[in-house]
Design a protein around this motif. Structure first.
Motif, short mmCIF file in Angstrom:
data_model
loop_
_atom_site.label_atom_id
_atom_site.label_comp_id
_atom_site.label_asym_id
_atom_site.label_seq_id
_atom_site.Cartn_x
_atom_site.Cartn_y
_atom_site.Cartn_z
N ARG A 173 0.83 -1.21 0.00
CA ARG A 173 0.00 0.00 0.00
C ARG A 173 0.87 1.27 0.00
O ARG A 173 0.52 2.26 -0.65
CB ARG A 173 -0.96 0.01 1.19
N VAL A 174 2.00 1.23 0.71
CA VAL A 174 2.88 2.40 0.74
C VAL A 174 3.54 2.60 -0.62
O VAL A 174 3.59 3.71 -1.15
CB VAL A 174 3.94 2.24 1.85
N ARG A 175 4.04 1.52 -1.20
CA ARG A 175 4.68 1.62 -2.52
C ARG A 175 3.70 2.10 -3.58
O ARG A 175 4.04 2.93 -4.43
CB ARG A 175 5.26 0.26 -2.92
N THR A 176 2.45 1.61 -3.53
CA THR A 176 1.45 2.00 -4.52
C THR A 176 1.14 3.49 -4.43
O THR A 176 1.10 4.20 -5.44
CB THR A 176 0.17 1.18 -4.32
N VAL A 177 0.92 3.98 -3.22
CA VAL A 177 0.61 5.41 -3.04
C VAL A 177 1.82 6.26 -3.42
O VAL A 177 1.67 7.30 -4.09
CB VAL A 177 0.17 5.69 -1.59
N ALA A 178 3.02 5.83 -3.04
CA ALA A 178 4.22 6.60 -3.37
C ALA A 178 4.40 6.69 -4.89
O ALA A 178 4.69 7.76 -5.43
CB ALA A 178 5.44 5.97 -2.72
N ASP A 179 4.24 5.57 -5.58
CA ASP A 179 4.40 5.57 -7.04
C ASP A 179 3.33 6.44 -7.71
O ASP A 179 3.63 7.19 -8.66
CB ASP A 179 4.32 4.14 -7.58
N PHE A 180 2.10 6.34 -7.24
CA PHE A 180 1.01 7.11 -7.84
C PHE A 180 1.22 8.61 -7.64
O PHE A 180 1.13 9.39 -8.59
CB PHE A 180 -0.33 6.67 -7.23
N LEU A 181 1.51 9.02 -6.40
CA LEU A 181 1.71 10.44 -6.12
C LEU A 181 2.97 10.96 -6.81
O LEU A 181 2.98 12.08 -7.32
CB LEU A 181 1.79 10.68 -4.61
N GLY A 182 4.01 10.15 -6.83
CA GLY A 182 5.24 10.58 -7.50
C GLY A 182 5.01 10.87 -8.97
O GLY A 182 5.46 11.90 -9.49
N ALA A 183 4.29 9.98 -9.67
CA ALA A 183 4.02 10.19 -11.09
C ALA A 183 3.15 11.43 -11.30
O ALA A 183 3.38 12.22 -12.23
CB ALA A 183 3.34 8.96 -11.67
N ALA A 184 2.15 11.62 -10.45
CA ALA A 184 1.24 12.76 -10.60
C ALA A 184 1.97 14.07 -10.36
O ALA A 184 1.77 15.06 -11.10
CB ALA A 184 0.07 12.61 -9.63
N ILE A 185 2.82 14.13 -9.34
CA ILE A 185 3.53 15.37 -9.04
C ILE A 185 4.56 15.68 -10.12
O ILE A 185 4.74 16.83 -10.52
CB ILE A 185 4.17 15.28 -7.64
N ARG A 186 5.25 14.66 -10.61
CA ARG A 186 6.21 14.89 -11.70
C ARG A 186 5.51 15.48 -12.92
O ARG A 186 6.02 16.41 -13.56
CB ARG A 186 6.92 13.60 -12.07
N ALA A 187 4.34 14.94 -13.25
CA ALA A 187 3.60 15.46 -14.41
C ALA A 187 3.20 16.92 -14.18
O ALA A 187 3.26 17.74 -15.09
CB ALA A 187 2.37 14.59 -14.66
N LEU A 188 2.79 17.24 -12.95
CA LEU A 188 2.39 18.61 -12.63
C LEU A 188 3.57 19.56 -12.74
O LEU A 188 3.45 20.66 -13.30
CB LEU A 188 1.81 18.64 -11.21
N LEU A 189 4.73 19.15 -12.25
CA LEU A 189 5.91 20.02 -12.29
C LEU A 189 6.43 20.19 -13.71
O LEU A 189 7.00 21.23 -14.03
CB LEU A 189 7.00 19.46 -11.37
N ARG A 190 6.28 19.16 -14.56
CA ARG A 190 6.75 19.32 -15.94
C ARG A 190 6.01 20.43 -16.67
O ARG A 190 6.55 21.03 -17.60
CB ARG A 190 6.59 17.99 -16.68
#
Length: 290
Positions: free
Chosen positions: A270-287
């Motif tokens: 559950r921690v890895r899933t949330v971390a991967d999901f939020l990481g991808a979303a934030i990277r897309a936002l910052l790009r």
């Protein structure tokens, strides 16, 4: 002379409360961390002091401070705490592959409101068994002590058994409503946050006058949107408000954003899933700011 009781009378949970109070300095902060009310914290501390026959804390204007007598007790408690926390993290990582349960995320207010919260509908739709707990803090909560499972931080950690992944560069710009009359006035963080790069930049400016201050970003943004002043914001936040216009030129401040979690928890589904999901979303936002 105080009468010390036998150490087998001591409750580990009381020691846990004492450690938290020593680290966070107030009943209210300790109660929030441990998810109890402040009266429970006070009762636990009183019970431990009675067990030991010593005074562990003195109350000061700015909170609670451990006494000299408390130091060996707190040091011993930390030695007990470390292996227990590690066992808990490892056990959590081995509990199966079900994507359900609570995941605690810690970050600053702007990240919580503008990066994480907007993603939670999509996250919950994909994994309805997950519950997300967001703790807004300017200070860094301890991942080793499970004060949080995932941290979104403005700097890469330099110590600890932590895994850090760079999310991207965050440029800051000065934003104001074109209707703002006096272009020299600005909203800024108060004296409780003197070490932020944006605070240090503002201190060097001779043509800007802070007229509105807060320890929260939300009222600063609201004041700028209403035309009261300018405000220095990350681009990914400032561009979300059409009434705010960025000052042209090179961004005066730039920071890095990192996703951090404890290495023991990288295998926790559950921690890895949330971390991967939020990481991808934030990277897309910052790009989008690049």
């Amino acid at each position: 002379m105080p009468v010390h009781k036998r150490t087998d009378d001591i409750d580990w949970n009381d020691l846990r409360y004492a450690l938290a109070l020593a680290r966070h300095g107030s009943l209210s902060a300790t109660a929030r961390l441990l998810k109890v009310n402040h009266a429970t914290v006070a009762r636990r501390i009183a019970a431990l002091e009675a067990s030991l026959g010593i005074v562990l804390f003195e109350r000061r204007a700015r909170g609670y401070r451990p006494t000299a007598q408390a130091q060996p007790v707190l040091q011993a408690a930390e030695q007990v705490e470390v292996p227990l926390l590690r066992l808990g993290r490892l056990a959590d990582a081995e509990r199966g592959q079900q994507l359900e349960g609570n995941v605690r995320v810690t970050c600053t207010e702007g990240i919580a409101s503008h990066c994480i919260a907007p993603q939670l509908a999509a996250l919950r739709q994909r994994w309805p068994g997950l519950q997300i707990e967001i703790t807004v803090e300017h200070r860094s909560l301890s991942l080793a002590r499970r004060e949080a499972d995932i941290a979104i931080r403005w700097a890469r950690p330099q110590s600890g058994e932590l895994y850090a992944s760079r999310l991207g560069n965050v440029p800051y710009r000065l934003y104001r409503n074109p209707l703002t009359g006096d272009r020299s006035v600005i909203a800024a963080f108060d004296e409780s946050l003197p070490d932020l790069p944006e605070t240090r930049w503002l201190a060097k400016q001779k043509t800007l006058r802070p007229v509105i201050r807060s320890n929260s970003m939300l009222p600063l943004v609201a004041a700028a949107r209403a035309g009261a002043c300018a405000v220095l914001l990350p681009e990914f936040i400032g561009r979300q408000f059409p009434e705010l216009v960025a000052e042209p030129g090179r961004p005066p401040v730039s920071r890095e954003l990192w996703l951090v979690l404890h290495r023991d928890l990288r295998r926790t589904p559950r921690v890895r899933t949330v971390a991967d999901f939020l990481g991808a979303a934030i990277r897309a936002l910052l790009r989008q700011s690049s």
